[in-house]
Each structure stands twice: as C-alpha cells, then as structure tokens.
Design a protein around this motif. Sequence first.
Motif, PDB file in Angstrom:
ATOM      1  N   LEU A 194      -5.289   7.891 -16.713  1.00 14.04           N
ATOM      2  CA  LEU A 194      -4.209   8.857 -16.548  1.00 14.04           C
ATOM      3  C   LEU A 194      -4.693  10.111 -15.811  1.00 14.04           C
ATOM      4  O   LEU A 194      -3.966  10.680 -14.981  1.00 14.04           O
ATOM      5  N   LYS A 195      -5.901  10.536 -16.084  1.00 19.95           N
ATOM      6  CA  LYS A 195      -6.455  11.696 -15.383  1.00 19.95           C
ATOM      7  C   LYS A 195      -6.581  11.399 -13.889  1.00 19.95           C
ATOM      8  O   LYS A 195      -6.245  12.233 -13.050  1.00 19.95           O
ATOM      9  N   HIS A 196      -7.050  10.199 -13.563  1.00 18.52           N
ATOM     10  CA  HIS A 196      -7.150   9.808 -12.149  1.00 18.52           C
ATOM     11  C   HIS A 196      -5.765   9.739 -11.514  1.00 18.52           C
ATOM     12  O   HIS A 196      -5.570  10.215 -10.381  1.00 18.52           O
ATOM     13  N   ALA A 197      -4.817   9.149 -12.230  1.00 11.08           N
ATOM     14  CA  ALA A 197      -3.463   9.024 -11.688  1.00 11.08           C
ATOM     15  C   ALA A 197      -2.846  10.388 -11.419  1.00 11.08           C
ATOM     16  O   ALA A 197      -2.132  10.583 -10.420  1.00 11.08           O
ATOM     17  N   ALA A 232       4.155   5.932  -6.485  1.00 11.56           N
ATOM     18  CA  ALA A 232       3.157   5.680  -5.438  1.00 11.56           C
ATOM     19  C   ALA A 232       2.115   6.793  -5.341  1.00 11.56           C
ATOM     20  O   ALA A 232       0.933   6.530  -5.116  1.00 11.56           O
ATOM     21  N   LYS A 233       2.535   8.028  -5.519  1.00 12.95           N
ATOM     22  CA  LYS A 233       1.622   9.160  -5.356  1.00 12.95           C
ATOM     23  C   LYS A 233       0.639   9.293  -6.504  1.00 12.95           C
ATOM     24  O   LYS A 233      -0.505   9.726  -6.307  1.00 12.95           O
ATOM     25  N   ASN A 234       1.066   8.919  -7.698  1.00 16.27           N
ATOM     26  CA  ASN A 234       0.242   9.144  -8.890  1.00 16.27           C
ATOM     27  C   ASN A 234       0.059   7.860  -9.688  1.00 16.27           C
ATOM     28  O   ASN A 234       0.683   7.649 -10.725  1.00 16.27           O
ATOM     29  N   SER A 235      -0.787   6.987  -9.184  1.00 21.88           N
ATOM     30  CA  SER A 235      -1.080   5.742  -9.891  1.00 21.88           C
ATOM     31  C   SER A 235      -2.554   5.412  -9.759  1.00 21.88           C
ATOM     32  O   SER A 235      -3.218   5.834  -8.807  1.00 21.88           O
ATOM     33  N   TYR A 236      -3.063   4.641 -10.732  1.00 19.73           N
ATOM     34  CA  TYR A 236      -4.494   4.312 -10.727  1.00 19.73           C
ATOM     35  C   TYR A 236      -4.742   3.084 -11.590  1.00 19.73           C
ATOM     36  O   TYR A 236      -4.083   2.891 -12.622  1.00 19.73           O
ATOM     37  N   LEU A 252       0.820  -1.210   0.000  1.00 22.65           N
ATOM     38  CA  LEU A 252       0.000   0.000   0.000  1.00 22.65           C
ATOM     39  C   LEU A 252       0.855   1.261   0.000  1.00 22.65           C
ATOM     40  O   LEU A 252       0.504   2.256  -0.628  1.00 22.65           O
ATOM     41  N   GLU A 253       1.983   1.212   0.686  1.00 24.83           N
ATOM     42  CA  GLU A 253       2.852   2.374   0.763  1.00 24.83           C
ATOM     43  C   GLU A 253       3.688   2.569  -0.502  1.00 24.83           C
ATOM     44  O   GLU A 253       3.774   3.689  -1.033  1.00 24.83           O
ATOM     45  N   LYS A 254       4.278   1.486  -0.997  1.00 21.50           N
ATOM     46  CA  LYS A 254       5.242   1.600  -2.080  1.00 21.50           C
ATOM     47  C   LYS A 254       4.676   1.304  -3.467  1.00 21.50           C
ATOM     48  O   LYS A 254       5.115   1.880  -4.463  1.00 21.50           O
ATOM     49  N   GLN A 255       3.708   0.371  -3.545  1.00 21.20           N
ATOM     50  CA  GLN A 255       3.174  -0.053  -4.847  1.00 21.20           C
ATOM     51  C   GLN A 255       1.645  -0.121  -4.799  1.00 21.20           C
ATOM     52  O   GLN A 255       1.043  -1.167  -5.035  1.00 21.20           O
ATOM     53  N   PRO A 256       0.976   0.996  -4.513  1.00 20.61           N
ATOM     54  CA  PRO A 256      -0.492   0.962  -4.397  1.00 20.61           C
ATOM     55  C   PRO A 256      -1.195   0.527  -5.675  1.00 20.61           C
ATOM     56  O   PRO A 256      -2.324   0.039  -5.621  1.00 20.61           O
ATOM     57  N   ALA A 301      -3.686   0.070 -16.195  1.00 20.45           N
ATOM     58  CA  ALA A 301      -2.838   0.391 -15.052  1.00 20.45           C
ATOM     59  C   ALA A 301      -1.985   1.582 -15.454  1.00 20.45           C
ATOM     60  O   ALA A 301      -1.219   1.501 -16.421  1.00 20.45           O
ATOM     61  N   ALA A 302      -2.150   2.700 -14.739  1.00 20.75           N
ATOM     62  CA  ALA A 302      -1.438   3.932 -15.088  1.00 20.75           C
ATOM     63  C   ALA A 302      -0.617   4.407 -13.901  1.00 20.75           C
ATOM     64  O   ALA A 302      -1.116   4.448 -12.769  1.00 20.75           O
ATOM     65  N   ALA A 303       0.629   4.760 -14.161  1.00 21.14           N
ATOM     66  CA  ALA A 303       1.508   5.257 -13.108  1.00 21.14           C
ATOM     67  C   ALA A 303       2.349   6.400 -13.658  1.00 21.14           C
ATOM     68  O   ALA A 303       2.922   6.282 -14.742  1.00 21.14           O
ATOM     69  N   LEU A 304       2.409   7.496 -12.902  1.00 21.30           N
ATOM     70  CA  LEU A 304       3.126   8.689 -13.351  1.00 21.30           C
ATOM     71  C   LEU A 304       4.073   9.192 -12.264  1.00 21.30           C
ATOM     72  O   LEU A 304       3.768   9.117 -11.071  1.00 21.30           O
ATOM     73  N   ASP A 305       5.207   9.715 -12.691  1.00 20.74           N
ATOM     74  CA  ASP A 305       6.126  10.443 -11.822  1.00 20.74           C
ATOM     75  C   ASP A 305       6.066  11.888 -12.283  1.00 20.74           C
ATOM     76  O   ASP A 305       6.564  12.224 -13.362  1.00 20.74           O
ATOM     77  N   ILE A 306       5.415  12.723 -11.476  1.00 19.72           N
ATOM     78  CA  ILE A 306       5.155  14.108 -11.871  1.00 19.72           C
ATOM     79  C   ILE A 306       5.932  15.063 -10.964  1.00 19.72           C
ATOM     80  O   ILE A 306       5.921  14.920  -9.742  1.00 19.72           O
TER      81      ILE A 306
END
Length: 326
Positions: free
Chosen positions: A319-322, A221-225, A83-87, A243-248
């Motif tokens: 991507l919008k959710h992430a 972790a902060k921006n994934s959905y 949950l913390e590292k790979q939600p 599965a969408a994951a972003l580093d923003i």
Amino acid sequence: MKQFQYTRAQTQQSALEAIAKPGTKIIAGGTNLIDLMKRGVTAPDKLVDITHLPLKNISTTKTGIHIGALALNSAVSENSLVLEKQPLLSMALKAGASPQLRNMATVGGNMMQRTRCTYFYDTTMPCNKRAPGSGCGAMEGINRMHAIFGASDKCIAVNPSDMSVGLAALDAVAIIAGKKGERRIPFTEFHRLPGEHPELDNHLAAGEMITGIEIPDNNFAKNSYYLKVRDRQSYAFALVSVAAALDISNGTIKNARLAMGGVAHKPWRLFDAEKSLIGKPATEESFKQAAQIAMQGAKGYQYNSFKLKLAPATITEALKHAAGLV
C-alpha cells in the motif's frame, strides 16, 4: 507417462465437443499440464490443442479491456492497453515464473494451473486433492508454503498464480463457453476454497472452457503495486504476495482494492480491509490498520506461522508503494 491421443481443434465448437468426453483435457501452453502428466498426477486419455483458436486478442470494450484466453502472459504484460489502464496486471504477470515460461503460458492456462504443494506432486504421499480420501500430508508435514486463510481439514494448499491475484483485485470477470452457451463468473468466485472437495479447484463445469477475461475500467492506474515476497528473486512461488490498488484524491482514499497470493486455495480478496481504507488519509498508519483488519481469521501451521507477521507487513508495504510513499 501414460500414452494419450492428441488432436488439434479448428473451431471453438469442435473443442467443446471434444472436451465433453470423459478423460479429455485442453492443452495450450502446457506449462503446468505437462509437468503434471510427467509426474503421474494426471493422466488424460486425450489432449485437445486449442492454440489455433482466435482467442489471443487484447482489445478495449465499452466498459474496459477484453483479454482472450490464449493471450500469452508475456504479451499481456507488455501490451500498451494493459500498461496504460491496468498496470497492476502487468506487474503481477512479470512477478510470475520466468520469461521463458511467460512466453509459453496463456491467460486461460494460468487461471487453470494447479497447486504446487509438494504433497500434491508426490504420488507416494497422501493428498486429498490428488486422491480424495487419502489424507493431507501437508497438515502435519512440511507446510511452510501453505495456507493461512480459508483452509479446511482436508487441504491447506495454496493457489500459485500471481496473475490471478491481480485479476481478483481488479474485479475481472471470467468468460466461459459451454454447450449451453456463454456465461460470466466474477473472478473472485472462479476459484474454490477446499472445503470438503479440495480436488475441485474452480467452478468450471465439465465440458466448459475459458474464452477470455474482462477487466472493467477503474481509477487505479496511477496508484497500484504488486509486491511478491519469495525465497529468491525470480522463478519462485510466493510466500506472500499483495496486489494493491488505490484511488486517491487530495491525499484521501476514495476507493481501494486488495488481494493476496500465497495464503489461500484461491486468490484471497481483502474486502473488509478495502472498506476500512475508504475515506482515510493515504498514510502508513491507515495502511497498518487495514493490514490488521485483513488478518482476521488467519491461522498458521507448524512451519508457516511466520506468515502471520509477514502478511500484514507485506500489505502495508504494498500500500505504501501504491500510494507513492516509498
């Protein structure tokens, strides 16, 4: 159901020795294998129960998280490290099956589950995956749930796993044990496309077993959905999932990961779409452009052509959710 022998492996070595013999299969949670046996799709001579092997651990490594092959889907989805590292993995797992099945299903079993194509399950119908050379009933049949990427003239079935879509997006690595020792397979290369041999679902060799997976550390972790579009809210397989994951950083995308489910014989990683996002602002326009790139090479069939519109819309929405835009 055909009669079979049952034994319980006490060590990993004894399990490997047992499955080296033809007609022998591993059983853990059994949530897919038992269904296949009941329907006559598969008929092993012997089952080797590996549930007593010490492969349930979830722990940190120097570079990420290790998850044992016998860890239950429910345990992984609620694990504090995950949950913390790979939600994103937790979201994908919770989108799959039902709570009852997640309480039985294992990580390794989830990776090994077979397609839910109705022609594969119906032994009165032709299916090259079940009976090579018999034909593909779905090709000219009811193919609403079927592939739009990576299909062949032998098979248009899709992989049913939500968990595997998340793992493909997260650059996971499968850890495999066999008589020659341990080997590691990038998760994006573990499953096969159908090609000329749709009966082969993955690159696991005879006499090998999955012992775990590893997920490298990342900044997603902060921006994934995980977004799953299906016919009903629970206990339904994906029409399309993303599965969408972003580093923003400061509104700009530094890195991205995208994978889709319900669209191919394996989790479908969108490498070109990912590359297109790097350096772009985290906006709906950027996401729509990436979604169009993701659809290159897609091909619909009579009853699933709606996926050609549904898929890019789902990518954009995920991507919008992430990115926290909705």
